[in-house]
Design a protein around this motif. Structure first.
Motif, PDB file in Angstrom:
ATOM      1  N   ASN A 279      49.284  35.380  43.107  1.00  0.00           N
ATOM      2  CA  ASN A 279      48.404  34.994  44.203  1.00  0.00           C
ATOM      3  C   ASN A 279      47.890  33.553  44.062  1.00  0.00           C
ATOM      4  OD1 ASN A 279      45.170  36.138  45.426  1.00  0.00           O
ATOM      5  ND2 ASN A 279      46.869  35.426  46.644  1.00  0.00           N
ATOM      6  N   THR A 280      47.395  33.191  42.883  1.00  0.00           N
ATOM      7  CA  THR A 280      46.793  31.847  42.719  1.00  0.00           C
ATOM      8  C   THR A 280      47.088  31.202  41.359  1.00  0.00           C
ATOM      9  OG1 THR A 280      44.718  32.842  41.951  1.00  0.00           O
ATOM     10  CG2 THR A 280      44.843  32.317  44.291  1.00  0.00           C
TER      11      THR A 280
ATOM     12  N   ARG B 213      33.093  30.727  43.320  1.00  0.00           N
ATOM     13  CA  ARG B 213      34.153  31.723  43.476  1.00  0.00           C
ATOM     14  C   ARG B 213      34.565  32.289  42.108  1.00  0.00           C
ATOM     15  NH1 ARG B 213      32.600  33.431  45.968  1.00  0.00           N
ATOM     16  NH2 ARG B 213      34.244  34.736  46.686  1.00  0.00           N
TER      17      ARG B 213
ATOM     18  N   PHE C  95      48.885  40.205  39.533  1.00  0.00           N
ATOM     19  CA  PHE C  95      48.547  39.888  40.925  1.00  0.00           C
ATOM     20  C   PHE C  95      47.951  38.486  41.025  1.00  0.00           C
ATOM     21  CE2 PHE C  95      45.610  39.423  44.410  1.00  0.00           C
ATOM     22  CZ  PHE C  95      46.353  39.853  45.484  1.00  0.00           C
TER      23      PHE C  95
ATOM     24  N   THR D 105      39.081  34.822  41.349  1.00  0.00           N
ATOM     25  CA  THR D 105      38.505  33.844  42.270  1.00  0.00           C
ATOM     26  C   THR D 105      37.558  34.607  43.201  1.00  0.00           C
ATOM     27  OG1 THR D 105      40.612  32.658  42.113  1.00  0.00           O
ATOM     28  CG2 THR D 105      39.097  31.957  43.844  1.00  0.00           C
TER      29      THR D 105
ATOM     30  N   TYR E  29      46.374  46.428  44.121  1.00  0.00           N
ATOM     31  CA  TYR E  29      47.787  46.238  43.736  1.00  0.00           C
ATOM     32  C   TYR E  29      48.102  47.009  42.452  1.00  0.00           C
ATOM     33  CZ  TYR E  29      51.887  44.061  41.703  1.00  0.00           C
ATOM     34  OH  TYR E  29      53.108  43.865  41.108  1.00  0.00           O
TER      35      TYR E  29
ATOM     36  N   GLY F 146      46.188  32.019  38.358  1.00  0.00           N
ATOM     37  CA  GLY F 146      44.969  31.876  37.567  1.00  0.00           C
ATOM     38  C   GLY F 146      43.764  31.481  38.410  1.00  0.00           C
ATOM     39  N   VAL F 147      42.720  31.081  37.727  1.00  0.00           N
ATOM     40  CA  VAL F 147      41.415  30.804  38.338  1.00  0.00           C
ATOM     41  C   VAL F 147      40.928  29.447  37.833  1.00  0.00           C
ATOM     42  CG1 VAL F 147      39.006  31.605  38.456  1.00  0.00           C
ATOM     43  CG2 VAL F 147      40.879  33.275  38.445  1.00  0.00           C
TER      44      VAL F 147
ATOM     45  N   SER G  14      36.379  39.338  45.575  1.00  0.00           N
ATOM     46  CA  SER G  14      37.353  39.676  46.629  1.00  0.00           C
ATOM     47  C   SER G  14      38.765  39.703  46.058  1.00  0.00           C
ATOM     48  CB  SER G  14      37.318  38.644  47.756  1.00  0.00           C
ATOM     49  OG  SER G  14      36.096  38.669  48.408  1.00  0.00           O
ATOM     50  N   GLN G  15      39.101  38.673  45.306  1.00  0.00           N
ATOM     51  CA  GLN G  15      40.453  38.634  44.724  1.00  0.00           C
ATOM     52  C   GLN G  15      40.663  39.798  43.763  1.00  0.00           C
ATOM     53  OE1 GLN G  15      41.600  35.364  42.055  1.00  0.00           O
ATOM     54  NE2 GLN G  15      43.565  35.233  43.112  1.00  0.00           N
TER      55      GLN G  15
ATOM     56  N   GLN H  47      41.584  43.037  45.513  1.00  0.00           N
ATOM     57  CA  GLN H  47      43.013  43.049  45.842  1.00  0.00           C
ATOM     58  C   GLN H  47      43.874  43.274  44.602  1.00  0.00           C
ATOM     59  OE1 GLN H  47      43.587  39.515  48.758  1.00  0.00           O
ATOM     60  NE2 GLN H  47      41.439  39.587  48.196  1.00  0.00           N
TER      61      GLN H  47
END
Lengths: 396, 396
Positions: free
Chosen positions: A252-253, A230, A248, A103, A114, A255-256, A106-107, A110
């Motif tokens: 975190n989300t 994004r 990660f 996404t 990680y 997926g996208v 930036s993601q 991270q």
């Protein structure tokens, strides 16, 4: 890429609705060139026609895009277009790499932090994340946001002492904020590198060779101008690192967004189609010719204004041969990294002239530097140059 | 919502292409009911016609959706449809709340943990995040992923001793995995609550009153079946908390895909239009009638199979009056929380019969429980019931 503060800063700005008057009567409306909101290619996307993407109500319901892929949430069509554009432009090796979609990049930063730091983790001994100043201001925010025990911001790579310990170095090339072509600087025995190549496209700088690093990050935002989607992607050599990055993003989300991926595939397909050398008669204007023309024209106009003053300057760019465009070219970075006279608070000076920039302090440099977005809409860019031209006169 | 392991688990599964034979000859293909991939409403979205969303190449280039909104990346159209659907269904108060959009509700959980714990932070004293067992298995993964110094997983809320310290309690109602209607259990003096209301919709349970909590999380995934969009939203009472949640999403992903938001707005608009009481002759089948019928039919068939065996059972659901459908109803949860006889490793038993479930251990309960998705496609669900019916016979 923009950081939180870039975005927050921009909330104080407004659209430009004034008559463009400059000089002794300062205009009332701030031009926000702090963040890098890439709306400069909007005209291209408007004039080439529709090129829309349509998604039916029943499409892409599942979390999964391809259960057999390591990156199970990556749309196959996007994967294909990513490979195709890199092969066409020649800016990165895609063979034998794992593609991880994110996404935005930036993601992916991270996810990479990680993936790289988790296996190294010793309790209460987070891995240092460093980058050579001037560095992209978001790296520090990203590294320190959750006060992780896995990693922490370690500051300017130029002054970092690795001491035989593992560390992670962000290598941004061309660099944000100054457009410089970069290599790692720490060169410690246990360094791990993340190459952020958001700006390694022929409209910003010469493509001199296909990048061939362990982890390479790209993003649609600055490349095509579709920041709102994004969408970013990582090209990752090591399978285990790619798997941990995927983990990660799962946590975190999960997926996208499929819609964003399908549109990104469409966007890349349009660009590839516009510049295939085997189809010179394409009806669509070559995206890279258009975008490079926009950037070159902006930089030439900026340099004309800058050379008429004695308060601030921008560095010259070296001439290099671009393998993609097959011509010698200078760089036309997405940001102008401007140096004011020693002792001048450059951000403050520009702010007095209703130009919001970002101080060099945010990038690990001094207050005599500012970063200025070259990516705003035409109207704002014109007004910026008008105001810039008045600064020297007033200060004399 | 599904967790990382749900997703990873599913990678071992394949589509069902067998002839459905059951009994002594175990089928070769595993049915994966571990994760909750909500494809059960696909037929609805197919049969109501196109209802597609089209996004032109030049649309939504900017990072910004609305610079004047606290949540500057929230598409105004989505905000409007979120308010509209909650007002129509009556399941949550939206007046005087800040709406924060997220890349699925997973991201919003992290945004809320950041927003709530950062102001409380004492060095090396992370805030405990708790939830009453059986709790959603992803909470622990989310809380512990980056080994944050801001917050950490604190386990089962039933056995948590708050000791006058601040803590964060996740209140999931209806609950994942067991569908129970829930209230907070710790009730300490310094507790902060996050209400996860992903399943508080009339096709899963009676809507008895509009929820009125400080932080309420919703997601498109289980509500409409559009898990691939990765859209969730939070209704937040306190402005400062909402601002910090926005800050987290800025640093984490610089906002949320515009394409996904525009499609989500379209999806919610279609659902609202399908069930407005002032338009009973709508040409589109009422979404909630359809989805509740699907869930009720599946649960009735499951209960028929379960009552014929002595090895496992599912709890009965209380009858409640639903203010939205204006009828008495039992709950039809998104997951079946199945109890096997004491001492039986229920996940293992089902796995022997080629049914992949998720063990109760993952939810803070015993191995004699499993969670089973009720949300898969029709073909898989039919096959699941066929296989389930054979388990008792074999075990006798």
């Amino acid at each position: 890429m923009v950081s939180q503060c870039q975005i927050l800063g921009s909330k104080n700005s407004q659209s430009v609705h004034e008559n463009g008057s400059t000089g002794k009567h300062h205009p009332q409306v701030l031009i926000n060139l702090d963040h890098g909101d890439p709306t400069m290619y909007e005209e291209y996307w408007k004039k080439i026609g529709d090129h829309s993407v349509t998604i039916a109500g029943y499409q892409s319901l599942s979390y999964f895009s391809n259960k057999t892929n390591l990156c199970w949430f990556l749309e196959p069509k996007l994967e294909e277009e990513i490979k195709s554009i890199h092969n066409l432009v020649g800016n990165a090796i895609v063979e034998d790499r794992h593609i991880v979609v994110g996404t935005g990049s930036s993601q992916l930063i991270q996810a990479a932090l990680y993936a790289l730091s988790d296996p190294l983790n010793e309790p209460d001994h987070p891995v240092s994340v460093v980058s050579a100043a001037p560095y992209y201001s978001a790296y520090q925010e990203i590294a320190d946001l959750l006060r992780s025990r896995l990693y922490k911001w370690g500051g300017d790579a130029n002054s970092f002492d690795a001491k035989d310990e593992p560390y992670i170095e962000m290598v941004t090339s061309p660099n944000n904020p100054d457009g410089a072509v970069r290599k790692p600087v720490v060169n410690g025995t246990k360094g791990i590198l993340i190459h952020d190549l958001a700006y390694y496209w022929p409209h910003y700088d010469a493509v001199t060779a296909p990048a061939d690093h362990d982890i390479m990050l790209f993003t649609l935002s600055k490349f095509t101008g579709h920041a709102g989607s994004r969408i970013g992607w990582a090209l990752v050599r090591d399978k285990e690192v790619a798997k941990k990055m995927v983990k990660f993003i799962e946590v975190n989300t999960i997926g996208v967004s499929k819609e964003a991926q399908l549109r990104a595939a469409n966007t890349l397909h349009t660009i590839s189609g516009s510049c295939r050398k085997d189809k010179p008669d394409s009806e669509i204007e070559n995206f890279f010719k258009y975008s490079k023309h926009v950037m070159a024209e902006r930089w030439n106009r900026l340099r004309d204004v800058v050379k008429k003053n004695e308060l601030f300057y921008v560095a010259k760019s070296p001439i290099q041969y671009c393998n993609f465009t097959r011509e010698l070219t200078e760089a036309y970075p997405a940001f102008a990294w401007m140096k004011c006279k020693d002792g001048v608070d450059c951000e403050k000076l520009f702010k007095e002239h209703k130009i919001q920039t970002r101080s060099g302090r945010r990038f690990g440099s001094g207050q005599d530097y500012v970063r200025i977005s070259m990516l705003n809409g035409n109207e704002e860019f014109d007004l910026f140059l008008q105001r810039l031209a008045t600064i020297n006169n007033i200060s004399k």
